[in-house]
Design an enzyme around this catalytic site. Sequence first.
Site, mmCIF file in Angstrom:
data_model
loop_
_atom_site.group_PDB
_atom_site.id
_atom_site.type_symbol
_atom_site.label_atom_id
_atom_site.label_comp_id
_atom_site.label_asym_id
_atom_site.label_seq_id
_atom_site.Cartn_x
_atom_site.Cartn_y
_atom_site.Cartn_z
ATOM 1 N N LYS A 224 -11.729 -4.364 -5.732
ATOM 2 C CA LYS A 224 -10.529 -3.626 -6.118
ATOM 3 C C LYS A 224 -10.776 -2.711 -7.316
ATOM 4 C CE LYS A 224 -6.974 -6.496 -4.029
ATOM 5 N NZ LYS A 224 -5.799 -7.372 -4.217
ATOM 6 N N ARG A 258 -10.168 -14.426 -1.609
ATOM 7 C CA ARG A 258 -10.141 -13.508 -0.463
ATOM 8 C C ARG A 258 -11.163 -12.413 -0.738
ATOM 9 N NH1 ARG A 258 -7.446 -8.766 1.031
ATOM 10 N NH2 ARG A 258 -6.844 -8.657 3.239
#
Length: 276
Positions: A224, A258
Amino acid sequence: MRQYLQCGRFGFNLDKKAVVMGILNVTPDSFSDGGRHASLEFAVTHAEQMIEQGVDMIDIGGESSRPGAPVVPLEEELRRVMPVIYALRELDKPLSIDTYKPEVMREAVLAGADMINDINGFRAPGAIEAVRDSDCGLCLMHMLRDPATMQQDPHYDDVVGEVIAFLRSRVDEMTAAGIDRERICIDPGFGFGKTLEHNVALVRAIGRMRDELGLPVLAGLSRKSMIGALTGKPVEQRVAGSLAGALAAVAHGARIVRVHDVAETVDALKVWHACA
């Protein structure tokens, strides 16, 4: 505090080790791997590869939630994800479906999905009803506004307190509807309406979230923008930073991570669990 998560056909004793959830995007526009696994053949091949690498659960997504992503029509999302669920459900691994649409939730549950992973925290009308009478696991996440606007100057007076309050309210509504707490895990929503400072504060507060809400925490930091901001690296060069983020999250109490890079994360966690 015992940490356990019931996910359809599977149950996870999260006291023993962190669970690795592998990301399987069947979209043309996800920020990290858009288009790479959009066909059924490539999606199945990638899922089988993740299983060989030691993944614990596979998270299938048919709509990108990157900042500014367009809404995918219901029929298109169903067209993308349902064949993948049917193709993978015999592989003896839990299947999670990343969706906020109640209609997709219903179809996924009927097809044998083991978890529903909702970035919208099951707030859409009919979402709780779509999952209430199943036995699938439920991951509810905090997001500020929606993907189209969430990164437009996100502001909190107390990011940790406000995220916990939101998650508590959603858990309360779900349990009031008759959903067993052992089916629920929580996700603070890293990158979903948060600055770098917000994200770092939330990583450090994972243990507080777990203790105050009494539920397992899922952390999705993989590749991210916060990893890019901290390392100065583009998406394709964020593996090392993502591993560090996953280990930091687990060290602070996360029990599900995740990730895109399954093999590397599985190895890193093996070493961390042995040495921690």
